[in-house]
Design a protein around this motif. Structure first.
Motif, PDB file in Angstrom:
ATOM      1  N   GLY A 199      54.757  25.880  28.733  1.00  0.00           N
ATOM      2  CA  GLY A 199      54.327  25.779  30.130  1.00  0.00           C
ATOM      3  C   GLY A 199      52.998  25.060  30.295  1.00  0.00           C
ATOM      4  N   HIS A 200      52.529  24.353  29.258  1.00  0.00           N
ATOM      5  CA  HIS A 200      51.323  23.521  29.429  1.00  0.00           C
ATOM      6  C   HIS A 200      51.584  22.394  30.428  1.00  0.00           C
ATOM      7  N   GLY A 201      52.832  21.968  30.489  1.00  0.00           N
ATOM      8  CA  GLY A 201      53.169  20.828  31.367  1.00  0.00           C
ATOM      9  C   GLY A 201      53.896  21.262  32.626  1.00  0.00           C
ATOM     10  N   ARG A 217      63.099  29.436  28.847  1.00  0.00           N
ATOM     11  CA  ARG A 217      61.796  29.507  28.170  1.00  0.00           C
ATOM     12  C   ARG A 217      62.026  29.750  26.688  1.00  0.00           C
ATOM     13  N   LEU A 218      61.470  28.819  25.888  1.00  0.00           N
ATOM     14  CA  LEU A 218      61.797  28.821  24.457  1.00  0.00           C
ATOM     15  C   LEU A 218      60.701  29.436  23.599  1.00  0.00           C
ATOM     16  N   HIS A 219      59.751  30.124  24.238  1.00  0.00           N
ATOM     17  CA  HIS A 219      58.577  30.584  23.483  1.00  0.00           C
ATOM     18  C   HIS A 219      58.897  31.664  22.458  1.00  0.00           C
ATOM     19  N   GLY A 258      48.170  17.645  18.722  1.00  0.00           N
ATOM     20  CA  GLY A 258      47.139  17.201  19.652  1.00  0.00           C
ATOM     21  C   GLY A 258      45.884  18.029  19.536  1.00  0.00           C
ATOM     22  N   SER A 259      45.112  18.058  20.627  1.00  0.00           N
ATOM     23  CA  SER A 259      43.803  18.702  20.566  1.00  0.00           C
ATOM     24  C   SER A 259      43.885  20.214  20.710  1.00  0.00           C
ATOM     25  N   SER A 260      45.055  20.725  21.120  1.00  0.00           N
ATOM     26  CA  SER A 260      45.147  22.159  21.416  1.00  0.00           C
ATOM     27  C   SER A 260      46.070  22.873  20.431  1.00  0.00           C
ATOM     28  N   PRO A 261      45.696  24.065  19.984  1.00  0.00           N
ATOM     29  CA  PRO A 261      46.558  24.777  19.033  1.00  0.00           C
ATOM     30  C   PRO A 261      47.807  25.367  19.680  1.00  0.00           C
ATOM     31  N   GLY A 319      60.834  12.311  27.288  1.00  0.00           N
ATOM     32  CA  GLY A 319      60.690  13.596  27.960  1.00  0.00           C
ATOM     33  C   GLY A 319      61.913  14.490  27.854  1.00  0.00           C
ATOM     34  N   GLY A 320      61.929  15.516  28.709  1.00  0.00           N
ATOM     35  CA  GLY A 320      62.908  16.600  28.595  1.00  0.00           C
ATOM     36  C   GLY A 320      64.123  16.472  29.492  1.00  0.00           C
ATOM     37  N   SER A 321      64.534  15.238  29.832  1.00  0.00           N
ATOM     38  CA  SER A 321      65.670  15.051  30.749  1.00  0.00           C
ATOM     39  C   SER A 321      67.008  14.945  30.049  1.00  0.00           C
ATOM     40  N   ILE A 479      37.219  10.758  28.094  1.00  0.00           N
ATOM     41  CA  ILE A 479      37.764   9.438  27.773  1.00  0.00           C
ATOM     42  C   ILE A 479      38.225   9.512  26.323  1.00  0.00           C
ATOM     43  N   ARG A 480      39.532   9.292  26.107  1.00  0.00           N
ATOM     44  CA  ARG A 480      40.021   9.236  24.723  1.00  0.00           C
ATOM     45  C   ARG A 480      40.163   7.774  24.316  1.00  0.00           C
ATOM     46  N   HIS A 481      39.720   7.486  23.113  1.00  0.00           N
ATOM     47  CA  HIS A 481      39.836   6.132  22.588  1.00  0.00           C
ATOM     48  C   HIS A 481      41.264   5.921  22.074  1.00  0.00           C
ATOM     49  N   ALA A 575      63.432  18.112  34.223  1.00  0.00           N
ATOM     50  CA  ALA A 575      62.206  17.959  33.420  1.00  0.00           C
ATOM     51  C   ALA A 575      61.009  17.871  34.357  1.00  0.00           C
ATOM     52  N   ASN A 576      59.814  18.141  33.805  1.00  0.00           N
ATOM     53  CA  ASN A 576      58.614  18.024  34.649  1.00  0.00           C
ATOM     54  C   ASN A 576      58.411  16.583  35.122  1.00  0.00           C
ATOM     55  N   HIS A 577      58.730  15.619  34.270  1.00  0.00           N
ATOM     56  CA  HIS A 577      58.713  14.206  34.687  1.00  0.00           C
ATOM     57  C   HIS A 577      60.129  13.686  34.466  1.00  0.00           C
TER      58      HIS A 577
HETATM   59  C1  LIG Z   1      44.892  22.081  27.005  1.00  0.00           C
HETATM   60  C2  LIG Z   1      45.837  20.915  26.809  1.00  0.00           C
HETATM   61  C3  LIG Z   1      45.644  20.031  25.772  1.00  0.00           C
HETATM   62  C4  LIG Z   1      46.500  18.958  25.563  1.00  0.00           C
HETATM   63  N1  LIG Z   1      46.268  18.073  24.549  1.00  0.00           N
HETATM   64  C5  LIG Z   1      47.094  17.041  24.364  1.00  0.00           C
HETATM   65  C6  LIG Z   1      46.863  16.093  23.329  1.00  0.00           C
HETATM   66  O1  LIG Z   1      45.901  16.198  22.579  1.00  0.00           O
HETATM   67  N2  LIG Z   1      47.728  15.061  23.189  1.00  0.00           N
HETATM   68  C7  LIG Z   1      48.819  14.919  24.017  1.00  0.00           C
HETATM   69  O2  LIG Z   1      49.579  13.971  23.837  1.00  0.00           O
HETATM   70  N3  LIG Z   1      49.062  15.802  25.004  1.00  0.00           N
HETATM   71  C8  LIG Z   1      48.224  16.835  25.207  1.00  0.00           C
HETATM   72  N4  LIG Z   1      48.453  17.694  26.229  1.00  0.00           N
HETATM   73  C9  LIG Z   1      49.591  17.471  27.127  1.00  0.00           C
HETATM   74  C10 LIG Z   1      50.836  18.144  26.574  1.00  0.00           C
HETATM   75  O3  LIG Z   1      51.320  17.396  25.486  1.00  0.00           O
HETATM   76  C11 LIG Z   1      51.904  18.211  27.675  1.00  0.00           C
HETATM   77  O4  LIG Z   1      51.466  19.090  28.684  1.00  0.00           O
HETATM   78  C12 LIG Z   1      53.253  18.661  27.145  1.00  0.00           C
HETATM   79  O5  LIG Z   1      54.232  18.486  28.146  1.00  0.00           O
HETATM   80  C13 LIG Z   1      53.218  20.106  26.717  1.00  0.00           C
HETATM   81  O6  LIG Z   1      54.442  20.461  26.123  1.00  0.00           O
HETATM   82  P1  LIG Z   1      54.863  22.002  26.088  1.00  0.00           P
HETATM   83  O7  LIG Z   1      56.221  22.061  25.550  1.00  0.00           O
HETATM   84  O8  LIG Z   1      53.766  22.772  25.458  1.00  0.00           O
HETATM   85  O9  LIG Z   1      54.823  22.336  27.659  1.00  0.00           O
HETATM   86  P2  LIG Z   1      56.011  22.746  28.639  1.00  0.00           P
HETATM   87  O10 LIG Z   1      55.393  22.851  29.986  1.00  0.00           O
HETATM   88  O11 LIG Z   1      56.718  23.897  28.113  1.00  0.00           O
HETATM   89  O12 LIG Z   1      56.964  21.503  28.604  1.00  0.00           O
HETATM   90  C14 LIG Z   1      56.689  20.326  29.329  1.00  0.00           C
HETATM   91  C15 LIG Z   1      58.007  19.592  29.512  1.00  0.00           C
HETATM   92  O13 LIG Z   1      58.499  19.210  28.241  1.00  0.00           O
HETATM   93  C16 LIG Z   1      59.904  19.378  28.188  1.00  0.00           C
HETATM   94  N5  LIG Z   1      60.232  20.387  27.183  1.00  0.00           N
HETATM   95  C17 LIG Z   1      59.446  21.338  26.651  1.00  0.00           C
HETATM   96  N6  LIG Z   1      60.115  22.012  25.709  1.00  0.00           N
HETATM   97  C18 LIG Z   1      61.354  21.479  25.660  1.00  0.00           C
HETATM   98  C19 LIG Z   1      62.506  21.723  24.886  1.00  0.00           C
HETATM   99  N7  LIG Z   1      62.530  22.663  23.919  1.00  0.00           N
HETATM  100  N8  LIG Z   1      63.618  20.974  25.122  1.00  0.00           N
HETATM  101  C20 LIG Z   1      63.608  20.011  26.050  1.00  0.00           C
HETATM  102  N9  LIG Z   1      62.549  19.729  26.806  1.00  0.00           N
HETATM  103  C21 LIG Z   1      61.426  20.450  26.607  1.00  0.00           C
HETATM  104  C22 LIG Z   1      60.352  19.803  29.572  1.00  0.00           C
HETATM  105  O14 LIG Z   1      60.731  18.662  30.298  1.00  0.00           O
HETATM  106  C23 LIG Z   1      59.103  20.411  30.164  1.00  0.00           C
HETATM  107  O15 LIG Z   1      59.077  20.315  31.573  1.00  0.00           O
HETATM  108  C24 LIG Z   1      47.593  18.766  26.450  1.00  0.00           C
HETATM  109  C25 LIG Z   1      47.785  19.636  27.524  1.00  0.00           C
HETATM  110  C26 LIG Z   1      46.915  20.691  27.717  1.00  0.00           C
HETATM  111  C27 LIG Z   1      47.133  21.585  28.897  1.00  0.00           C
END
Ligand SMILES: Cc1cc2nc3c(=O)[nH]c(=O)nc-3n(C[C@H](O)[C@H](O)[C@H](O)COP(=O)(O)OP(=O)(O)OC[C@H]3O[C@@H](n4cnc5c(N)ncnc54)[C@H](O)[C@@H]3O)c2cc1C
Length: 579
Positions: A199-201, A217-219, A258-261, A319-321, A479-481, A575-577
């Protein structure tokens, strides 16, 4: 009949920048077009609109152009109330009008037909009402939660906790088999399916009507195995990065996290995946070896370079479409450690630090991936004293080189005498925490833009819109390089990131007022940097509803649509996008 509010839509192009600065009528037309797109994203057409909110900086100018709007609405056979408010600022210089709407979720038969053509939220035949989701009860060993059930609220809450997503049901599968059963049952009930891992996205769902959507939800469907010989990781459904990073580190290997655990591997990788190893090794999506997905018809398929090759191409950044990902297999890097950390100065040093960093990024090799942030922390007891209540400028990242080479590379930044310098050799598993990303649910709003360049004028603008004296409410202007390997094309839907830098403005949104102010300030940041925008978008960093096509080249976008049509002709997945 549910009421849905569509937030203010501006006369901006795919890059978020104002178009038609000198033409008020054209601005109004474009804002209405964008409103119609946002409505479609929420599963609605203009015909469902009960009221239109017009925000204008000049009432007289709007009155002159208003007939365009009323005529357009009349052509659609609708007469919503039009409420006009004069405002002093719409987020970008020269912007005179923006429009939002209040719509009704339930539509007439004719609206349904129209939606079938245009809307991502339109689903297959609607058979009865929201009780359709009852058919899913009992699946996933009872882990399907409907509105009113005790587990519903917890199961539907995403990391982006300000997003109040209210689906018809939340399913929490533990296996690919359970995912397939949910998909089949949802299809039979005429419901759509939205996969989500962490749910980060989730932010693009903030205003979507999910009342006909099953959130999967796949958590709780997680796991990782490492094959050190093949330098391969296999992870299940909703696994978070930290688990993978730690498992790989046990074998002296690193992953392109990425930057987040606590971001999940799935959404991150499906969207591209920008890592501290990125400039040297490219996007995470480009290192996928295979993906297993449950398609919209409930079939479980494995896609790799030899099998389902078009689908494999599409999930590499598309993406997730295309399906619910139940497993991903990807390359690990033979990197046991890196020279990584952060340098920190008080914000009064911002101008000299940003200029120096920008110059420095032009000369560093691909082995160096860094980000610069202007940060402003509220005084909070839970923050360490070096952050609490302080405005700072921070550079962090990783150098994939020996200590000696890395020290030589960092010397021009260290010459600015940072207040804190944590750069040192770190085990690979430590790289997920150098950026101090918040773990656990965090309410935030943001906006982002890819930049072709960061010249002195752009830096001055950055400081003006988000620097210590700007009055901006953003927590971080980052700003990311980019460049290096993330800028080189690969055979993938997201072939590269088009830009030398990514600017990202993020504000904490603990209350609706903070969200509004934060969004306006994030938008102001993006608008200010517009002259240097590349015109493309990196959708992983897009928390707003944007035109998904802007994330891809025109050819890739066409091919993505063809693949979607082949695997999900009824637009079952959400999908979110969305493609
Ligand atoms: C604090 C933070 C730090 C971040 N750092 C980085 C970074 O360093 N680099 C970077 O590139 N991005 C970064 N992001 C962005 C992050 O990669 C996106 O928000 C990404 O969509 C998160 O994926 P998720 O599965 O955790 O989130 P979710 O919200 O669960 O998924 C986002 C979308 O991905 C798709 N999805 C997720 N899981 C599945 C699945 N199992 N099957 C099919 N589709 C799926 C869906 O379309 C869903 O709507 C960051 C975001 C945050 C909030």
């Amino acid at each position: 009949m549910a009421e849905i509010r569509i937030g203010i839509q501006r006369p901006v192009g795919a890059d978020g920048l104002l178009l038609h600065e000198d033409d008020h009528v054209a601005q109004l037309v474009l804002a209405v077009e964008n409103l119609e797109q946002a409505l479609a994203g929420a599963g609605l057409s203009i015909a469902a609109v009960a009221a239109i909110d017009v925000h204008t900086t000049d009432r007289g100018l709007f009155d002159d152009a208003a007939e365009v709007l009323t005529q357009h609405l009349a052509e659609q056979g609708v007469r919503p109330a039009i409420v006009v408010r004069e405002v002093s600022w719409l987020g970008q210089a020269g912007m005179t009008v923006a429009v939002g709407a209040t719509a009704h979720a339930a539509e007439t038969e004719s609206h349904k037909e129209e939606q079938k053509m245009t809307s991502e939220l339109t689903d297959a035949p609607r058979r009865s009402d929201s009780s359709d989701a009852e058919a899913l009860r009992g699946l996933c060993d009872g882990r399907v939660h409907l509105p009113g059930d005790p587990g519903y609220d917890q199961a539907r809450t995403p990391w982006a906790v300000q997003v109040d997503q209210r689906p018809a049901a939340v399913a929490v599968p533990h296996s690919a088999q359970e995912v397939a059963e949910v998909v089949r049952a949802a299809a039979a009930a005429g419901l759509r399916i939205a996969p989500q891992s962490s749910g980060h996205g989730a932010s693009p769902f903030a205003r979507a009507d999910l009342s006909r959507v099953v959130l999967v939800r796949l958590h709780e469907f997680t796991g990782v195995s490492i094959d050190p010989e093949l330098r391969l990781a296999r992870v299940l459904g909703g696994t978070l990065w930290q688990t993978v990073v730690e498992a790989a580190a046990g074998h002296g290997l690193a992953a392109l996290h990425g930057s987040s655990p606590d971001v999940a591997v799935a959404g991150y990788t499906l969207g591209g995946g920008l890592s501290w190893y990125g400039r040297q090794h490219g996007l995470a999506a480009h290192h996928l070896r295979a993906v297993e997905l449950v398609l919209a018809d409930g079939r479980l398929v494995r896609a790799d370079a030899e099998h389902e090759a078009d689908l494999f191409w599409a999930v590499k950044g598309g993406g997730g479409s295309f399906g619910i990902v139940t497993a991903l297999e990807f390359d690990l890097l033979p990197i046991p450690d890196a020279y990584a950390g952060m340098l920190l100065w008080p914000a009064e040093r911002a101008a000299e630090v940003v200029h120096r960093w920008s110059d420095w990024t032009r000369s560093v090799p691909d082995a160096v991936s860094t980000a610069l942030r202007l940060m402003s922390f509220p005084p909070l007891p839970e923050l360490p004293p070096f952050l609490s209540g302080r405005k700072l400028v921070v550079i962090d990242g990783a150098v994939l080189a020996s200590d000696e080479q890395a020290s030589e590379l960092l010397a021009p930044l260290r010459a600015l005498n940072p207040e804190m310098d944590t750069f040192a050799r770190l085990p690979a598993a430590g790289l997920t925490r150098i950026h101090m990303d918040p773990e656990g649910p965090t309410p935030s709003v943001s906006n982002s833009v890819l930049l072709d360049d960061l010249p002195a004028a752009a830096i001055e603008t950055l400081l003006a819109v988000a620097g210590p004296e700007s009055g901006s409410s953003v927590l971080a202007a980052e700003i990311r390089h980019l460049g290096g390997a993330v800028g080189r094309p690969a055979d993938a839907a997201l072939e590269r990131l088009q830009g030398e830098y990514l600017a990202f403005f993020l504000a904490i949104a603990a209350t609706p007022e903070m969200a509004m102010q934060g969004q306006a300030d994030a938008d102001r940041g993006v608008a200010g940097l517009a002259p240097w925008a590349s015109g493309a978008r990196y959708l992983n960093f897009d928390d707003n509803v944007v035109k998904t096509s802007a994330g891809y080249t025109p050819d890739a976008w066409r091919r993505l649509q063809t693949v979607r049509e082949a695997v999900d002709p009824d637009r079952r997945l959400l999908a979110n996008h969305a493609v």
